[in-house]
Motif scaffolding. Structure first.
Motif, PDB file in Angstrom:
ATOM      1  N   LEU A  30      -3.030  20.227 -15.490  1.00 14.07           N
ATOM      2  CA  LEU A  30      -3.783  21.480 -15.588  1.00 14.07           C
ATOM      3  C   LEU A  30      -5.293  21.267 -15.600  1.00 14.07           C
ATOM      4  O   LEU A  30      -6.047  22.065 -15.057  1.00 14.07           O
ATOM      5  CB  LEU A  30      -3.340  22.225 -16.862  1.00 14.07           C
ATOM      6  N   TRP A  31      -5.754  20.154 -16.202  1.00 14.91           N
ATOM      7  CA  TRP A  31      -7.189  19.941 -16.397  1.00 14.91           C
ATOM      8  C   TRP A  31      -7.777  18.819 -15.540  1.00 14.91           C
ATOM      9  O   TRP A  31      -8.981  18.715 -15.427  1.00 14.91           O
ATOM     10  CB  TRP A  31      -7.480  19.624 -17.872  1.00 14.91           C
ATOM     11  N   HIS A  32      -6.943  17.959 -14.999  1.00 13.16           N
ATOM     12  CA  HIS A  32      -7.471  16.766 -14.329  1.00 13.16           C
ATOM     13  C   HIS A  32      -7.133  16.730 -12.842  1.00 13.16           C
ATOM     14  O   HIS A  32      -6.012  17.069 -12.449  1.00 13.16           O
ATOM     15  CB  HIS A  32      -6.929  15.495 -15.000  1.00 13.16           C
ATOM     16  N   THR A  33      -8.114  16.287 -12.068  1.00  8.10           N
ATOM     17  CA  THR A  33      -7.929  16.081 -10.636  1.00  8.10           C
ATOM     18  C   THR A  33      -8.517  14.728 -10.249  1.00  8.10           C
ATOM     19  O   THR A  33      -9.269  14.134 -11.021  1.00  8.10           O
ATOM     20  CB  THR A  33      -8.653  17.170  -9.806  1.00  8.10           C
ATOM     21  N   HIS A  34      -8.149  14.237  -9.085  1.00  2.00           N
ATOM     22  CA  HIS A  34      -8.813  13.056  -8.553  1.00  2.00           C
ATOM     23  C   HIS A  34      -8.873  13.168  -7.032  1.00  2.00           C
ATOM     24  O   HIS A  34      -8.119  13.920  -6.424  1.00  2.00           O
ATOM     25  CB  HIS A  34      -8.118  11.755  -8.991  1.00  2.00           C
ATOM     26  N   VAL A  35      -9.794  12.429  -6.435  1.00  3.53           N
ATOM     27  CA  VAL A  35      -9.971  12.425  -4.981  1.00  3.53           C
ATOM     28  C   VAL A  35      -9.541  11.067  -4.444  1.00  3.53           C
ATOM     29  O   VAL A  35      -9.812  10.042  -5.058  1.00  3.53           O
ATOM     30  CB  VAL A  35     -11.465  12.662  -4.613  1.00  3.53           C
ATOM     31  N   ASP A  36      -8.850  11.061  -3.312  1.00  3.94           N
ATOM     32  CA  ASP A  36      -8.624   9.796  -2.627  1.00  3.94           C
ATOM     33  C   ASP A  36      -9.100   9.900  -1.183  1.00  3.94           C
ATOM     34  O   ASP A  36      -9.424  10.981  -0.693  1.00  3.94           O
ATOM     35  CB  ASP A  36      -7.183   9.292  -2.752  1.00  3.94           C
ATOM     36  N   TYR A  37      -9.181   8.743  -0.539  1.00  2.00           N
ATOM     37  CA  TYR A  37      -9.760   8.638   0.800  1.00  2.00           C
ATOM     38  C   TYR A  37      -8.829   7.817   1.676  1.00  2.00           C
ATOM     39  O   TYR A  37      -8.161   6.903   1.208  1.00  2.00           O
ATOM     40  CB  TYR A  37     -11.134   7.940   0.736  1.00  2.00           C
ATOM     41  N   GLU A  38      -8.826   8.134   2.946  1.00  2.00           N
ATOM     42  CA  GLU A  38      -8.012   7.376   3.888  1.00  2.00           C
ATOM     43  C   GLU A  38      -8.815   6.186   4.415  1.00  2.00           C
ATOM     44  O   GLU A  38      -9.963   6.337   4.834  1.00  2.00           O
ATOM     45  CB  GLU A  38      -7.614   8.284   5.053  1.00  2.00           C
ATOM     46  N   ILE A  39      -8.191   5.016   4.369  1.00  2.00           N
ATOM     47  CA  ILE A  39      -8.788   3.797   4.922  1.00  2.00           C
ATOM     48  C   ILE A  39      -7.934   3.390   6.123  1.00  2.00           C
ATOM     49  O   ILE A  39      -6.762   3.059   5.956  1.00  2.00           O
ATOM     50  CB  ILE A  39      -8.810   2.652   3.896  1.00  2.00           C
ATOM     51  N   CYS A  40      -8.529   3.441   7.305  1.00  2.10           N
ATOM     52  CA  CYS A  40      -7.809   3.065   8.523  1.00  2.10           C
ATOM     53  C   CYS A  40      -8.381   1.776   9.079  1.00  2.10           C
ATOM     54  O   CYS A  40      -9.591   1.591   9.122  1.00  2.10           O
ATOM     55  CB  CYS A  40      -7.911   4.161   9.575  1.00  2.10           C
ATOM     56  N   ILE A  41      -7.482   0.905   9.501  1.00  2.51           N
ATOM     57  CA  ILE A  41      -7.877  -0.382  10.078  1.00  2.51           C
ATOM     58  C   ILE A  41      -7.248  -0.527  11.456  1.00  2.51           C
ATOM     59  O   ILE A  41      -6.080  -0.192  11.654  1.00  2.51           O
ATOM     60  CB  ILE A  41      -7.426  -1.556   9.181  1.00  2.51           C
ATOM     61  N   HIS A  42      -8.065  -1.001  12.374  1.00  4.52           N
ATOM     62  CA  HIS A  42      -7.575  -1.424  13.690  1.00  4.52           C
ATOM     63  C   HIS A  42      -8.180  -2.800  13.928  1.00  4.52           C
ATOM     64  O   HIS A  42      -9.394  -2.965  13.833  1.00  4.52           O
ATOM     65  CB  HIS A  42      -8.002  -0.433  14.771  1.00  4.52           C
ATOM     66  N   THR A  43      -7.347  -3.788  14.202  1.00  6.84           N
ATOM     67  CA  THR A  43      -7.849  -5.157  14.325  1.00  6.84           C
ATOM     68  C   THR A  43      -6.962  -6.001  15.229  1.00  6.84           C
ATOM     69  O   THR A  43      -5.796  -5.669  15.446  1.00  6.84           O
ATOM     70  CB  THR A  43      -7.931  -5.823  12.922  1.00  6.84           C
ATOM     71  N   ASN A  44      -7.538  -7.058  15.738  1.00  4.80           N
ATOM     72  CA  ASN A  44      -6.733  -8.084  16.425  1.00  4.80           C
ATOM     73  C   ASN A  44      -6.842  -9.408  15.666  1.00  4.80           C
ATOM     74  O   ASN A  44      -6.458 -10.449  16.164  1.00  4.80           O
ATOM     75  CB  ASN A  44      -7.176  -8.241  17.883  1.00  4.80           C
ATOM     76  N   SER A  45      -7.390  -9.347  14.446  1.00  8.06           N
ATOM     77  CA  SER A  45      -7.601 -10.549  13.645  1.00  8.06           C
ATOM     78  C   SER A  45      -6.281 -11.138  13.157  1.00  8.06           C
ATOM     79  O   SER A  45      -5.396 -10.417  12.697  1.00  8.06           O
ATOM     80  CB  SER A  45      -8.481 -10.221  12.434  1.00  8.06           C
ATOM     81  N   MET A  46      -6.165 -12.443  13.228  1.00 12.75           N
ATOM     82  CA  MET A  46      -4.964 -13.124  12.745  1.00 12.75           C
ATOM     83  C   MET A  46      -4.865 -13.080  11.220  1.00 12.75           C
ATOM     84  O   MET A  46      -3.837 -13.429  10.640  1.00 12.75           O
ATOM     85  CB  MET A  46      -4.952 -14.576  13.227  1.00 12.75           C
ATOM     86  N   LYS A 165       0.443  14.398   0.451  1.00 11.69           N
ATOM     87  CA  LYS A 165      -0.080  15.501  -0.349  1.00 11.69           C
ATOM     88  C   LYS A 165      -1.594  15.475  -0.311  1.00 11.69           C
ATOM     89  O   LYS A 165      -2.200  14.450  -0.063  1.00 11.69           O
ATOM     90  CB  LYS A 165       0.368  15.351  -1.805  1.00 11.69           C
ATOM     91  N   ALA A 166      -2.231  16.592  -0.631  1.00 16.75           N
ATOM     92  CA  ALA A 166      -3.687  16.615  -0.729  1.00 16.75           C
ATOM     93  C   ALA A 166      -4.111  15.684  -1.846  1.00 16.75           C
ATOM     94  O   ALA A 166      -3.447  15.591  -2.860  1.00 16.75           O
ATOM     95  CB  ALA A 166      -4.148  18.035  -1.024  1.00 16.75           C
ATOM     96  N   SER A 167      -5.248  14.937  -1.645  1.00 12.57           N
ATOM     97  CA  SER A 167      -5.687  13.977  -2.643  1.00 12.57           C
ATOM     98  C   SER A 167      -7.192  13.907  -2.832  1.00 12.57           C
ATOM     99  O   SER A 167      -7.913  14.349  -1.999  1.00 12.57           O
ATOM    100  CB  SER A 167      -5.183  12.574  -2.329  1.00 12.57           C
ATOM    101  N   CYS A 168      -7.686  13.255  -3.950  1.00 15.25           N
ATOM    102  CA  CYS A 168      -9.112  13.117  -4.238  1.00 15.25           C
ATOM    103  C   CYS A 168      -9.452  11.988  -5.211  1.00 15.25           C
ATOM    104  O   CYS A 168      -8.601  11.278  -5.622  1.00 15.25           O
ATOM    105  CB  CYS A 168      -9.666  14.416  -4.759  1.00 15.25           C
ATOM    106  N   ASP A 169     -10.732  11.855  -5.619  1.00 16.27           N
ATOM    107  CA  ASP A 169     -11.255  10.717  -6.381  1.00 16.27           C
ATOM    108  C   ASP A 169     -11.297  10.937  -7.887  1.00 16.27           C
ATOM    109  O   ASP A 169     -11.406  12.053  -8.327  1.00 16.27           O
ATOM    110  CB  ASP A 169     -12.668  10.477  -5.894  1.00 16.27           C
ATOM    111  N   SER A 170     -11.296   9.846  -8.653  1.00 12.97           N
ATOM    112  CA  SER A 170     -11.231   9.958 -10.108  1.00 12.97           C
ATOM    113  C   SER A 170     -12.462  10.614 -10.696  1.00 12.97           C
ATOM    114  O   SER A 170     -12.463  11.000 -11.849  1.00 12.97           O
ATOM    115  CB  SER A 170     -11.036   8.573 -10.728  1.00 12.97           C
ATOM    116  N   ASP A 171     -13.531  10.759  -9.922  1.00 11.18           N
ATOM    117  CA  ASP A 171     -14.738  11.427 -10.407  1.00 11.18           C
ATOM    118  C   ASP A 171     -14.666  12.933 -10.202  1.00 11.18           C
ATOM    119  O   ASP A 171     -15.534  13.654 -10.647  1.00 11.18           O
ATOM    120  CB  ASP A 171     -15.968  10.966  -9.614  1.00 11.18           C
TER     121      ASP A 171
END
Length: 198
Positions: A30-46, A165-171
């Motif tokens: 009821l009182w707390h929310t957080h934000v998260d972020y998507e981290i996408c990687i594209h690589t050919n690194s071994m 689901k929708a997401s966000c950060d601890s701040d």
């Protein structure tokens, strides 16, 4: 001479493209929310098990990662994370952009440090959807699955992220659930280093 030129050419074509984007708000209770972020990687690194991946991470998980890498970095100076802000709001586009930019710069710097690329916790953070507790247990071999299996089984990806689901950060103090289309995208050049599981 030709052989040396060929080897240099191979090193120069190896890349890691990393993108931090799509902040989302999660309502914890009821009182707390957080934000998260998507981290996408594209690589050919071994160094990476998966050549493309997307995961969602929140501020507290970045703090955990930096602490883990600090233990591995020894005398190397690690980049700083964007500062914690008790008044952070997903409605403030400038705050959100600066937060994502800070995460982006942190990850870029980390990926430039060959020693850190051998840390399995970094790979679990970037390419698995495990929680902090499960990442810690997996990294020390206390799970039924290996680091490689955790990464391969990760359900996050370009398709499944649409179902998250929708997401966000601890701040985050905001109660809005809409995300921004902001992203910071860069290419990081790295030298090939074998992926090691610690």
């Amino acid at each position: 001479m030709d052989k040396m030129r060929h080897n240099l050419s191979i090193c120069q074509t190896e890349f890691i493209s990393i993108c931090v984007r799509d902040p989302r708000l999660h309502k914890d209770d009821l009182w707390h929310t957080h934000v998260d972020y998507e981290i996408c990687i594209h690589t050919n690194s071994m160094c990476f098990r998966k050549k493309t991946s997307c995961v969602r991470r929140r501020y507290s998980e970045f703090v955990w990662l930096r602490h883990c890498l600090e233990q591995n970095a020894l005398i190397m100076e690690l980049p700083k994370l964007p500062p914690w802000n008790p008044f952070f709001s997903i409605k403030n586009t400038e705050q959100v952009f600066q937060r994502m930019k800070g995460f982006q710069e942190f990850l870029e710097s980390v990926l430039y440090m060959p020693l850190l690329l051998s840390d399995s916790r970094l790979h679990l953070f970037l390419q698995s959807d495990l929680s902090i507790t499960k990442m810690e247990r997996c990294a020390i071999g206390k799970t039924r699955y290996t680091v490689a299996e955790a990464i391969q089984r990760s359900s996050s990806g370009y398709i499944s992220r649409q179902e998250n689901k929708a997401s966000c950060d601890s701040d985050c103090e905001s109660s809005s659930s809409s995300g921004f289309g902001l992203s910071v995208d860069t290419h990081v050049r790295v030298s090939p280093i074998p992926f090691l599981e610690s």
